[in-house]
Write an enzyme that holds these catalytic residues in place. Structure first.
Site, short mmCIF file in Angstrom:
data_model
loop_
_atom_site.label_atom_id
_atom_site.label_comp_id
_atom_site.label_asym_id
_atom_site.label_seq_id
_atom_site.Cartn_x
_atom_site.Cartn_y
_atom_site.Cartn_z
N TYR A 1 0.83 -1.20 0.00
CA TYR A 1 0.00 0.00 0.00
C TYR A 1 0.87 1.25 0.00
CZ TYR A 1 -3.81 3.14 1.37
OH TYR A 1 -4.74 4.14 1.41
N PHE B 1 -5.73 9.52 -3.08
CA PHE B 1 -4.55 9.28 -3.90
C PHE B 1 -3.81 8.10 -3.26
CE2 PHE B 1 -0.49 9.56 -5.76
CZ PHE B 1 -0.48 10.47 -6.79
N GLU B 2 -3.99 6.91 -3.85
CA GLU B 2 -3.38 5.72 -3.26
C GLU B 2 -3.03 4.72 -4.35
OE1 GLU B 2 -6.18 3.77 -0.63
OE2 GLU B 2 -7.60 3.44 -2.24
N ILE B 3 -2.13 3.83 -4.01
CA ILE B 3 -1.76 2.72 -4.88
C ILE B 3 -1.69 1.48 -3.99
CG2 ILE B 3 0.71 3.20 -4.65
CD1 ILE B 3 1.06 2.19 -7.55
#
Length: 177
Positions: free
Chosen positions: A88, A141-143
């Site tokens: 994450y 805003f995440e990956i």
């Protein structure tokens, strides 16, 4: 780049009587939260990982409409996550308003107690009394790797939260979940 439709609906586990108790709007933390927002929160808490558009993908990147990049991205972020064995990535940890997470920590503690889980990885998000300090990962805003969210450990936790109807009754968002 592709665009996919999403059908927002109440969970199949909710009865018509339970659905009728859900307020059309919640007025909390200085905002009005409609059903659409709460459906979206539920989708980003679980449904997105089962969406057909993500089938076959190991990672996903979420950029909400209010997200923007300040400079060119020089590296493939998905390859970097894989190379560093990361699950994450996020922009910032911030605090959620207590009025929109009413009951979330109690539901989480109940789940951990019932499953015999010790909150080892949560320590930096607990106060000196061992209670959650309302920290949340800002998810606009995440990956992330999709297998973490698709896994039984997370899905079991989410089902427990879903049964409480907290997303609909208290406006629990995907970030604190």
């Amino acid at each position: 780049l592709s665009f996919e439709g999403v059908a927002f609906r109440f969970p199949a586990t909710m009865s018509e009587d339970q659905i009728s108790q859900v307020p059309a709007k919640l007025f909390l933390a200085g905002h009005s939260w409609g059903l659409g927002y709460r459906h979206m929160s539920r989708f980003f808490s679980s449904g997105i990982y089962e969406h057909k558009a993500l089938e076959g993908f190991e990672y996903y990147l979420r950029l909400d409409a209010d997200s923007f990049l300040l400079e060119d991205v020089e590296e493939d972020l998905f390859r970097r996550m894989a190379r560093k064995d990361k699950v994450y990535g996020y922009m910032v940890v911030t605090q959620e308003d207590a009025s929109v997470v009413k009951g979330l920590w109690n539901a989480t503690k109940t789940y951990m107690r019932d499953k015999g889980i010790e909150p080892r990885s949560l320590q930096r998000h607990l106060n000196t009394e061992g209670e959650w300090n309302n920290n949340m990962f800002y998810t606009n805003f995440e990956i992330s790797r999709t297998d973490f969210w698709r896994g039984e450990e997370y899905q079991s936790y989410f089902r427990h939260l879903d049964e409480t109807m907290g997303i609909y009754m208290h406006r629990w968002g995907d970030a604190p979940i």
